[in-house]
Motif scaffolding. Structure first.
Motif, short mmCIF file in Angstrom:
data_model
loop_
_atom_site.label_atom_id
_atom_site.label_comp_id
_atom_site.label_asym_id
_atom_site.label_seq_id
_atom_site.Cartn_x
_atom_site.Cartn_y
_atom_site.Cartn_z
N SER A 171 0.83 -1.21 0.00
CA SER A 171 0.00 0.00 0.00
C SER A 171 0.86 1.25 0.00
N ILE A 172 1.91 1.24 0.78
CA ILE A 172 2.83 2.39 0.83
C ILE A 172 3.51 2.56 -0.53
N LYS A 173 3.91 1.46 -1.15
CA LYS A 173 4.55 1.53 -2.47
C LYS A 173 3.60 2.15 -3.49
N TYR A 174 2.34 1.75 -3.48
CA TYR A 174 1.36 2.30 -4.42
C TYR A 174 1.05 3.78 -4.13
N MET A 175 1.11 4.14 -2.86
CA MET A 175 0.91 5.56 -2.52
C MET A 175 2.04 6.42 -3.07
N TYR A 176 3.27 5.95 -2.93
CA TYR A 176 4.40 6.69 -3.50
C TYR A 176 4.26 6.80 -5.02
N PHE A 177 3.82 5.71 -5.65
CA PHE A 177 3.62 5.70 -7.10
C PHE A 177 2.52 6.68 -7.51
N SER A 178 1.49 6.79 -6.67
CA SER A 178 0.35 7.66 -6.98
C SER A 178 0.67 9.14 -6.87
N ARG A 179 1.74 9.48 -6.18
CA ARG A 179 2.10 10.89 -6.05
C ARG A 179 2.28 11.53 -7.43
N TYR B 79 -0.28 13.68 -0.69
CA TYR B 79 0.08 12.26 -0.55
C TYR B 79 1.14 12.05 0.53
N HIS B 80 2.06 12.98 0.66
CA HIS B 80 3.13 12.81 1.65
C HIS B 80 2.54 12.69 3.05
N LYS B 81 1.58 13.53 3.37
CA LYS B 81 0.95 13.50 4.70
C LYS B 81 0.22 12.18 4.90
N GLU C 48 2.81 9.32 5.41
CA GLU C 48 3.41 9.37 6.74
C GLU C 48 2.44 8.86 7.81
N THR C 49 1.18 9.24 7.72
CA THR C 49 0.18 8.78 8.67
C THR C 49 -0.02 7.27 8.53
N PHE C 50 -0.09 6.81 7.29
CA PHE C 50 -0.30 5.38 7.04
C PHE C 50 0.88 4.54 7.53
N LYS C 51 2.10 5.07 7.39
CA LYS C 51 3.28 4.34 7.87
C LYS C 51 3.22 4.13 9.37
N LYS C 52 2.70 5.12 10.09
CA LYS C 52 2.64 5.05 11.55
C LYS C 52 1.61 4.04 12.03
N HIS C 53 0.57 3.84 11.25
CA HIS C 53 -0.54 2.96 11.67
C HIS C 53 -0.62 1.76 10.76
N GLN C 54 0.08 0.71 11.14
CA GLN C 54 0.01 -0.50 10.32
C GLN C 54 -1.33 -1.16 10.54
N GLN C 55 -1.96 -1.52 9.40
CA GLN C 55 -3.29 -2.13 9.50
C GLN C 55 -3.21 -3.63 9.44
#
Length: 175
Positions: free
Chosen positions: A26-34, A163-165, A168-175
């Motif tokens: 999910s984090i990888k796809y978020m970086y890609f979506s930026r 997306y950066h915000k 960062e929030t998503f990294k802190k809260h692993q689901q």
């Protein structure tokens, strides 16, 4: 009994690993979506330049063929750079950035050349004033897209994008 505990432990371990992998993906796809809209804009320029090349080949316009071929290839290279963002979290996109600057500068030059006799060699399909003004409008729209994309790249490079915000929030809260 012990065997059952081992299976439960293995299942729990696999579930934890699967959740961790999903979180990382999910984090990888978020970086890609930026860069998603920038990727679309560069793709629009690729197909626009390709169409211009095809039309100039049909009109046998050597100068137009050369310029449009160079810009088609360059936009293709910028598109490839955008695709590498799937596996590369670096914020920099030097090829795309320079490509957008060149495209904007050329669009400005094309606006000027459209109204000069040299414009007939680049754009032999411009046969009347209404087509000339239509092309000018397209060039202006291209300049605006380039400027907006440059602004967006600047935001991403300085971590000022939305997306950066979220990342960062998503990294802190692993689901």
């Amino acid at each position: 009994m012990r065997r059952r505990k081992m299976n439960k432990q293995n299942i729990k371990k696999e579930q934890t690993e699967t959740a961790k992998k999903r979180h990382e993906d999910s984090i990888k796809y978020m970086y890609f979506s930026r860069y998603l809209l920038i990727r679309y804009i560069i793709t629009i320029f690729f197909f626009t330049n390709l169409m211009w090349l095809i039309i100039d080949v049909n009109y046998h316009s050597v100068l137009g063929i050369i310029v449009s071929a160079i810009m088609t290839i360059y936009s293709g290279i910028a598109s490839i750079e955008q695709l590498t963002k799937m596996h590369n979290r670096k914020r920099e996109v030097p090829i795309s950035k320079v490509y957008l600057e060149v495209q904007a500068a050329l669009n400005l030059l094309f606006i000027i050349l459209t109204f000069l006799p040299l414009g007939k060699y680049l754009f032999p399909f411009i046969e009347n004033q209404s087509i000339m003004f239509f092309m000018t409008t397209l060039f202006l729209a291209g300049i605006l897209l380039c400027v907006w994309s440059e602004y967006r790249i600047h935001q991403i490079m300085n971590d000022q994008d939305r997306y950066h915000k979220v990342i960062e929030t998503f990294k802190k809260h692993q689901q």
